[in-house]
Design an enzyme around this catalytic site. Structure first.
Site, PDB file in Angstrom:
ATOM      1  N   ASP A  95       0.704  -1.234  -0.164  1.00  0.00           N
ATOM      2  CA  ASP A  95      -0.040  -0.052   0.233  1.00  0.00           C
ATOM      3  C   ASP A  95       0.752   1.286  -0.115  1.00  0.00           C
ATOM      4  O   ASP A  95       2.036   1.150   0.516  1.00  0.00           O
ATOM      5  CB  ASP A  95      -0.874  -0.006   1.286  1.00  0.00           C
ATOM      6  CG  ASP A  95      -0.237   0.034   2.627  1.00  0.00           C
ATOM      7  OD1 ASP A  95       0.558  -0.692   2.635  1.00  0.00           O
ATOM      8  OD2 ASP A  95      -0.590   1.378   3.348  1.00  0.00           O
ATOM      9  N   GLU A 157      -0.274  -0.490   5.784  1.00  0.00           N
ATOM     10  CA  GLU A 157       0.788   0.399   6.758  1.00  0.00           C
ATOM     11  C   GLU A 157       0.977   1.564   6.726  1.00  0.00           C
ATOM     12  O   GLU A 157       0.851   2.230   7.695  1.00  0.00           O
ATOM     13  CB  GLU A 157       2.190  -0.304   6.216  1.00  0.00           C
ATOM     14  CG  GLU A 157       3.283   0.089   7.169  1.00  0.00           C
ATOM     15  CD  GLU A 157       3.887   1.358   7.099  1.00  0.00           C
ATOM     16  OE1 GLU A 157       4.464   1.910   8.125  1.00  0.00           O
ATOM     17  OE2 GLU A 157       3.679   2.040   6.050  1.00  0.00           O
TER      18      GLU A 157
END
Length: 451
Positions: A95, A157
């Site tokens: 991500d 994250e």
């Protein structure tokens, strides 16, 4: 295979690295469905799963974590003849941060573009470049990987919603390893082999100041009526002294730094400091950014200049971010910040403080065989000794790994050197860093197996 053979193989693999990174950067994998469709993250997760299958990983699956994001898990046993081999867990995340102001980008955020020898695109360094580092190291080694490998690549994250942090303790047996490569940091500078040994924690608060029941005309009431915005400014100004040191009552600034230096001239360039503007604090740059508490005003709610009226503000609000160095407890630091703000509030104004997230700092243990092997590998890959650095940012997962696997050596490394501008517009990666760090990782896996 020796260092020269691995270096040649990685050099030959670099065109594929660029092609693969372009594919991965094209996925708008921001883990926030309010900004981008969740299918973008799903596609990126499947890309990771498929490409690690190509380098020998089995038992690959997409694991749905507590926040709804998908993590990629897989295993690869050591090559035949390496019975009883150690186990290494490889970590990264797919991500990315949102692109922020698209007009500030010189190139399309989700299109890998080469300029001046660097590859630009959101996630090119943080952290998709590290995924390619892993893949390139394993492609160079081929079938001869002398350790057992496990893989965990998470998908949230950057959002800080803690999906993987909740998953790790629940599946401790699945993820257990002797060494954990947390590849979400980088070198002190391009070409300077560095391992990150400390991380600052964080403690955020939102402070709201109230003084009046409504806005009041500044001409009729100004001078005697208490101004909530002025009270807030007074409170915020007390958080730093004239030199820029953080001055929160109860927090000591006496936190030394023993690792690599951070030259002031380099920091000015890395931080985009304007000419003539002074750096803050009375310590070295390394002490200020890695070893001391630092408070930042993230945002203020108050009327904008355009459209503002001649009125005294009844309320004002600010969001504060306190970075907490190793050796300092994040909860106690947050307590100190709250107490300080309450104590310095002037004129009897009402103060309400909302405690947001907090995370503890981290300090790695560096005396084990994995660190020895990494030092040897970095020296061979870069031709110079490895140094150590801190990280001003926080990676809460490191503390989760440490608490869950107290005997594992946790190593923070990667391709995210300061010029990458991660989290900002115009993020980029130096392809030479991917090549050197992939070589260092491949050599590490060999050297660690031999220790």
């Amino acid at each position: 295979m020796g260092v020269d053979g691995l270096r040649d193989k990685i050099s030959a693999l670099m065109p594929r690295v660029r092609t693969d990174l372009a594919e991965l950067v094209a996925y708008r994998s921001v883990a926030d469905p309010r900004q981008f469709p969740p299918e973008e993250c799903d596609s990126a997760a499947n890309w990771v799963k498929d490409h690690f299958a190509e380098v020998g990983f089995g038992k690959l699956e997409l694991v749905t974590t507590a926040d709804g994001s998908k993590a990629v898990y897989g295993e690869r046993p050591a090559a035949p003849g390496h019975d009883g081999a150690r186990t290494v867990l490889l970590y990264a995340h797919y991500d990315v941060q949102p692109p922020l102001d698209a007009s500030a980008w010189r190139t399309p955020p989700f299109e890998l573009t080469e300029q001046d020898g660097r590859w630009y695109g959101r996630g090119a360094a943080d952290c998709k470049g590290n995924i390619l580092m892993h893949l390139t190291a394993l492609r160079a080694l081929g079938d001869d990987v002398p350790v057992n490998l496990k893989l965990i690549v998470e998908g949230s994250e950057e959002q800080g919603t803690g999906g993987l942090e909740a998953y790790v303790p629940e599946r401790a047996g699945l993820l257990a390893a002797d060494a954990i490569l947390v590849c979400d940091t980088g070198n002190a500078a391009a070409g300077v082999p560095t391992v990150t040994t400390t991380l600052r924690g964080l403690a955020n608060v939102v402070v709201t100041v109230s003084a009046l029941r409504s806005e009041m005309h500044s001409g009729m009431f100004g001078g005697a009526a208490p101004d909530a915005l002025a009270a807030l400014v007074h409170m915020l100004a007390s958080l730093r002294d004239a030199h820029g040191n953080t001055t929160i009552t109860g927090l000591s600034a006496d936190q030394g730094w023993q690792g690599t230096d951070y030259p002031a001239d380099q920091f000015r360039t890395d931080a985009n400091v304007l000419d003539g503007v002074q750096l803050l604090g009375d310590g070295t740059v390394a002490e200020m950014v890695w070893a001391r508490p630092a408070v930042t005003i993230l945002g203020i709610d108050c009327p904008p200049v355009v459209g503002s009226a001649a009125a005294i503000q009844p309320t004002a609000r600010a969001r504060l971010n306190l970075r907490v160095p190793p050796g300092m407890d994040a909860t106690r630091a947050q307590d100190a910040l709250v107490a300080h703000l309450q104590a310095v509030a002037p004129w009897g104004v009402h103060v309400d403080i909302e405690r947001e997230s907090h995370g503890e700092p981290f300090r790695a243990s560096t005396g084990g065989p994995a660190y020895q092997a990494l030092g040897d590998a970095m020296r061979e890959a870069y031709g110079r000794d490895m140094t150590t650095a801190g990280q001003g940012g926080s990676i809460p997962l490191c503390n989760v790994f440490h608490d869950t696997f107290p005997d594992a050596e946790i190593i923070l490394m990667g391709v995210e050197e300061p010029r990458t501008l991660m989290h900002a517009p115009n993020e980029s990666v130096d392809p030479a860093e991917i090549a050197h760090m992939a070589l260092a990782e491949a050599l590490f896996l060999q050297r660690y197996a031999a220790t």
